[in-house]
Design an enzyme around this catalytic site. Structure first.
Site, PDB file in Angstrom:
ATOM      1  N   HIS A 127       0.131 -11.679   0.671  1.00 58.56           N
ATOM      2  CA  HIS A 127      -1.070 -10.944   0.304  1.00 58.56           C
ATOM      3  C   HIS A 127      -1.490 -11.612  -0.977  1.00 58.56           C
ATOM      4  CE1 HIS A 127      -1.697  -6.321  -0.371  1.00 58.56           C
ATOM      5  NE2 HIS A 127      -2.644  -6.980  -0.706  1.00 58.56           N
TER       6      HIS A 127
ATOM      7  N   TYR B  36       0.685  -1.375  -0.045  1.00 60.61           N
ATOM      8  CA  TYR B  36      -0.020  -0.031   0.014  1.00 60.61           C
ATOM      9  C   TYR B  36       0.798   1.207   0.077  1.00 60.61           C
ATOM     10  CZ  TYR B  36      -3.668  -3.266   1.511  1.00 60.61           C
ATOM     11  OH  TYR B  36      -4.800  -4.121   1.682  1.00 60.61           O
TER      12      TYR B  36
END
Length: 278
Positions: free
Chosen positions: A112, A54
């Site tokens: 992820h 992010y």
């Protein structure tokens, strides 16, 4: 209202947490985003999810600034990129995440999504981090039922604590097989994008139910996700007003008519479907 979800090891967390995708990207929003995250902690939304991906670490830095004096109040989750999920690279990736967050240990560290590194190697890397005290537990994200079953066959795979998945009224495929499979193992499902990408908020039915409950469409969509056992929703909020509205979704109590109308309009599949991912 507080609603809790329990991990297999007995650890409890709030069913409503805070996501941080895209937070920290725009300096103009930084102060408001920090205030929103801090207010969320005040309201009991103490699980905060972030990732090295992010904003190339900017989200982790933002979270770190917010929790600097409140580490003991927060359950911190971050995620490792698939290309960093090897025994050689994961420890360095985790060290960098810990540095950006300004903490010594993550409460939960997730893969992820599945990449080219064999899951066997990723599991071993996670176990090394647990042994080093850098993470308390590990899990995965965006793995379907077949991948989860394969994970369980790996030595140490049964220690997987959670699976983070796309889940909202418009994406209910996990309800057919994956969610029940996880519930049977006391493995929480973390629901990302629980409000969809905005399309749900324009649906007339959701607006009608929102009016009945003196709520917003977003609160109804969020409450629909939170009604299921073992589900942790992690909506993001860029303002104090937004995070307070998210917290109020816990107050919504659907009646049978509400549930029937929602299930009729947003049908869960009665067969296995490919996993939705964004």
């Amino acid at each position: 209202m507080t609603r809790l979800v329990t991990f297999a090891d007995g650890t409890t967390v709030p069913a409503l947490g805070q996501g941080t995708w895209e937070l920290g990207d725009d300096p103009a929003w930084r102060d408001e985003e920090q205030q929103a995250l801090a207010r969320g902690i005040d309201l009991g939304m103490t699980l905060i999810d972030t990732a090295e991906l992010y904003g190339d670490g900017r989200s982790e830095r933002l979270v770190g600034e917010v929790v600097a004096d409140r580490r003991d109040e927060v359950f911190l989750v971050s995620k490792v990129r698939p290309e960093n999920a090897s025994e050689m690279k994961m420890m360095l990736a985790c060290e960098k995440s810990l540095e950006r967050l300004g903490v010594e240990r993550l409460d939960l560290y997730l893969l992820h999504w599945e990449g080219n590194v064999p899951l066997e190697e990723t599991v071993e890397a996670f176990r090394d981090l647990v042994d080093e005290g850098m993470i308390a537990r590990w899990g995965v994200s965006n793995l379907d039922l077949r991948a989860m079953e394969q994970l369980m066959e790996i030595e140490g795979g049964e220690d997987c604590a959670a699976n983070q998945l796309l889940y909202n009224l418009a994406s209910r495929g996990v309800e057919f097989d994956l969610l029940p499979w996880m519930q049977a193992r006391d493995m929480p499902m973390m629901a990302y994008s629980p409000l969809g990408r905005g399309e749900l908020l324009e649906q007339p039915l959701i607006r009608d139910i929102a009016n009945r409950h003196s709520a917003s469409p977003a609160q109804v969509a969020l409450a629909a996700v939170l009604r299921h056992d073992g589900v942790i929703a992690i909506p993001k909020a860029r303002s104090v007003e937004h995070v307070e509205a998210n917290a109020d979704a816990l107050e919504i109590q659907f009646d049978l008519e509400d549930l029937e109308r929602l299930d009729e309009a947003f049908r869960a599949p009665n067969h296995a479907v490919p996993l939705d991912i964004i």
